[in-house]
Design a protein around this motif. Structure first.
Motif, PDB file in Angstrom:
ATOM      1  N   GLY A   3       0.774  -1.234   0.000  1.00  0.00           N
ATOM      2  CA  GLY A   3       0.000   0.000   0.000  1.00  0.00           C
ATOM      3  C   GLY A   3       0.805   1.283   0.000  1.00  0.00           C
ATOM      4  O   GLY A   3       0.234   2.374   0.045  1.00  0.00           O
ATOM      5  N   GLU A  51       1.486   2.895  -5.682  1.00  0.00           N
ATOM      6  CA  GLU A  51       0.384   2.498  -6.560  1.00  0.00           C
ATOM      7  C   GLU A  51       0.850   2.539  -8.006  1.00  0.00           C
ATOM      8  O   GLU A  51       1.666   3.384  -8.389  1.00  0.00           O
ATOM      9  CB  GLU A  51      -0.827   3.415  -6.356  1.00  0.00           C
ATOM     10  CG  GLU A  51      -0.574   4.882  -6.648  1.00  0.00           C
ATOM     11  CD  GLU A  51      -1.797   5.740  -6.386  1.00  0.00           C
ATOM     12  OE1 GLU A  51      -2.905   5.178  -6.335  1.00  0.00           O
ATOM     13  OE2 GLU A  51      -1.641   6.970  -6.246  1.00  0.00           O
ATOM     14  N   ARG A  97       2.394   6.508  -2.935  1.00  0.00           N
ATOM     15  CA  ARG A  97       0.993   6.778  -2.598  1.00  0.00           C
ATOM     16  C   ARG A  97       0.889   7.787  -1.458  1.00  0.00           C
ATOM     17  O   ARG A  97       1.649   7.739  -0.494  1.00  0.00           O
ATOM     18  CB  ARG A  97       0.311   5.470  -2.186  1.00  0.00           C
ATOM     19  CG  ARG A  97      -1.139   5.608  -1.794  1.00  0.00           C
ATOM     20  CD  ARG A  97      -1.747   4.246  -1.497  1.00  0.00           C
ATOM     21  NE  ARG A  97      -3.099   4.372  -0.993  1.00  0.00           N
ATOM     22  CZ  ARG A  97      -3.405   4.491   0.296  1.00  0.00           C
ATOM     23  NH1 ARG A  97      -2.444   4.465   1.199  1.00  0.00           N
ATOM     24  NH2 ARG A  97      -4.657   4.604   0.677  1.00  0.00           N
ATOM     25  N   MET A 117      -0.536   9.168   1.848  1.00  0.00           N
ATOM     26  CA  MET A 117      -1.178   8.571   3.018  1.00  0.00           C
ATOM     27  C   MET A 117      -1.006   9.552   4.176  1.00  0.00           C
ATOM     28  O   MET A 117       0.109   9.882   4.568  1.00  0.00           O
ATOM     29  CB  MET A 117      -0.532   7.229   3.356  1.00  0.00           C
ATOM     30  CG  MET A 117      -1.251   6.458   4.451  1.00  0.00           C
ATOM     31  SD  MET A 117      -0.368   4.929   4.894  1.00  0.00           S
ATOM     32  CE  MET A 117      -0.373   4.059   3.329  1.00  0.00           C
ATOM     33  N   ARG A 161      -2.702  -8.716   6.863  1.00  0.00           N
ATOM     34  CA  ARG A 161      -2.860  -7.715   5.808  1.00  0.00           C
ATOM     35  C   ARG A 161      -2.572  -6.310   6.329  1.00  0.00           C
ATOM     36  O   ARG A 161      -1.889  -5.514   5.673  1.00  0.00           O
ATOM     37  CB  ARG A 161      -4.274  -7.786   5.220  1.00  0.00           C
ATOM     38  CG  ARG A 161      -4.415  -8.836   4.126  1.00  0.00           C
ATOM     39  CD  ARG A 161      -5.755  -8.753   3.437  1.00  0.00           C
ATOM     40  NE  ARG A 161      -6.809  -9.359   4.233  1.00  0.00           N
ATOM     41  CZ  ARG A 161      -7.088 -10.663   4.223  1.00  0.00           C
ATOM     42  NH1 ARG A 161      -6.381 -11.489   3.484  1.00  0.00           N
ATOM     43  NH2 ARG A 161      -8.064 -11.147   4.969  1.00  0.00           N
ATOM     44  N   ARG A 172       0.524  -3.429   5.639  1.00  0.00           N
ATOM     45  CA  ARG A 172       0.299  -2.024   5.311  1.00  0.00           C
ATOM     46  C   ARG A 172       1.116  -1.096   6.211  1.00  0.00           C
ATOM     47  O   ARG A 172       1.539  -0.019   5.788  1.00  0.00           O
ATOM     48  CB  ARG A 172      -1.190  -1.676   5.454  1.00  0.00           C
ATOM     49  CG  ARG A 172      -2.103  -2.309   4.434  1.00  0.00           C
ATOM     50  CD  ARG A 172      -1.932  -1.704   3.060  1.00  0.00           C
ATOM     51  NE  ARG A 172      -2.170  -0.269   3.017  1.00  0.00           N
ATOM     52  CZ  ARG A 172      -3.365   0.299   2.906  1.00  0.00           C
ATOM     53  NH1 ARG A 172      -4.452  -0.462   2.836  1.00  0.00           N
ATOM     54  NH2 ARG A 172      -3.483   1.604   2.855  1.00  0.00           N
TER      55      ARG A 172
END
Length: 247
Positions: A87, A90, A100, A102, A182, A186
């Motif tokens: 994450g 991208e 990305r 964030m 998951r 991240r």
């Protein structure tokens, strides 16, 4: 605020000499060497993205990165794929891979959710762990202690990953374990980064010891509370570290 903190411009320039501080590739053969190189490059880029060396929106050029590290584009492509999976990056069709955006608020929210997932895993592990699971957890704790004794922050992080994996497996809930993994992925770059905050590695190790003691004692509420605090403090430490990185 973007996840890529504006502390310095990118240092990835075309024609730069190879980064010779990159660890040597594994001698396990071509496939193993590529995998090792990709992991090393991913770790370096991951840290640079987290600290703002590569700001949000910057394009990651495979050719330039390959020249920097003195490797072919194959491990670079694999490293970027791993960053996409985590994450941090991208892929935009016909344009390439970009860092990305964030925000800090989003990161704090993810740490809050991570704390709840880990707390639940710890509570269930205290009820369900078997002898093999307890041995695996103790082995992971010993490995964390060894890395902390060497002041090896990155080594500690990877032993820490194995420590938390042991808890996920011991909880006996595959869905919960999958969701935790998951989100762990991240947050990987930022969980690694906060370990460099003064004294944090030693504090983390002390928290690990209390977590193991609670799980092995069958103390579900105690394990839940210890793991929740363990993850929430990571988010707080990360926010503190971000503040120190501001120009």
């Amino acid at each position: 605020m973007d996840s890529a903190i504006d502390t310095a411009p990118s240092t990835l320039k075309a024609g730069e000499p190879a980064d010779r501080s990159l660890p040597a590739a594994s001698s396990a053969g071509p496939a193993g060497g590529v995998k090792r190189k990709a992991g090393d490059i991913r770790d370096r880029l991951e840290q640079e993205i987290a600290t703002g060396t590569h700001p949000a929106g910057e394009r990651l050029d495979e050719q330039v990165i390959a020249a920097r590290f003195g490797v072919s584009r194959t491990p670079v492509r694999e490293a970027i794929n791993q960053l996409v999976a985590g994450g941090l990056v991208e892929r935009i069709p016909n344009r390439g891979a970009f860092v990305r955006a964030m925000g800090l608020a989003e990161l704090v929210e993810m740490f809050e959710v991570m704390a709840e997932l880990e707390a639940m895993a710890g509570r269930l592990a205290a009820r369900r762990i078997d002898a093999a699971g307890a041995k695996r957890l103790e082995t992971a704790l010993v490995a964390c202690e060894a890395a902390a004794d060497r002041e090896a922050h990155d080594a500690y992080y990877y032993e820490n990953e194995r420590f938390h994996e042991a808890i996920y497996d011991a909880c006996g809930n595959a869905f919960l374990a999958g969701e935790a993994r998951r989100l762990h992925l991240r947050l990987k770059a930022f969980r690694r980064l906060q370990l460099r905050f003064p004294h944090r590695m030693r504090q983390s190790l002390a928290e690990h010891r209390r977590i193991v003691a609670a799980i092995e004692a069958g103390d579900g509420p105690g394990a839940e509370a210890e793991l929740k605090g363990h993850i929430l403090v990571q988010g707080e430490r990360f926010a503190d570290l971000v503040a120190t990185l501001k120009p």
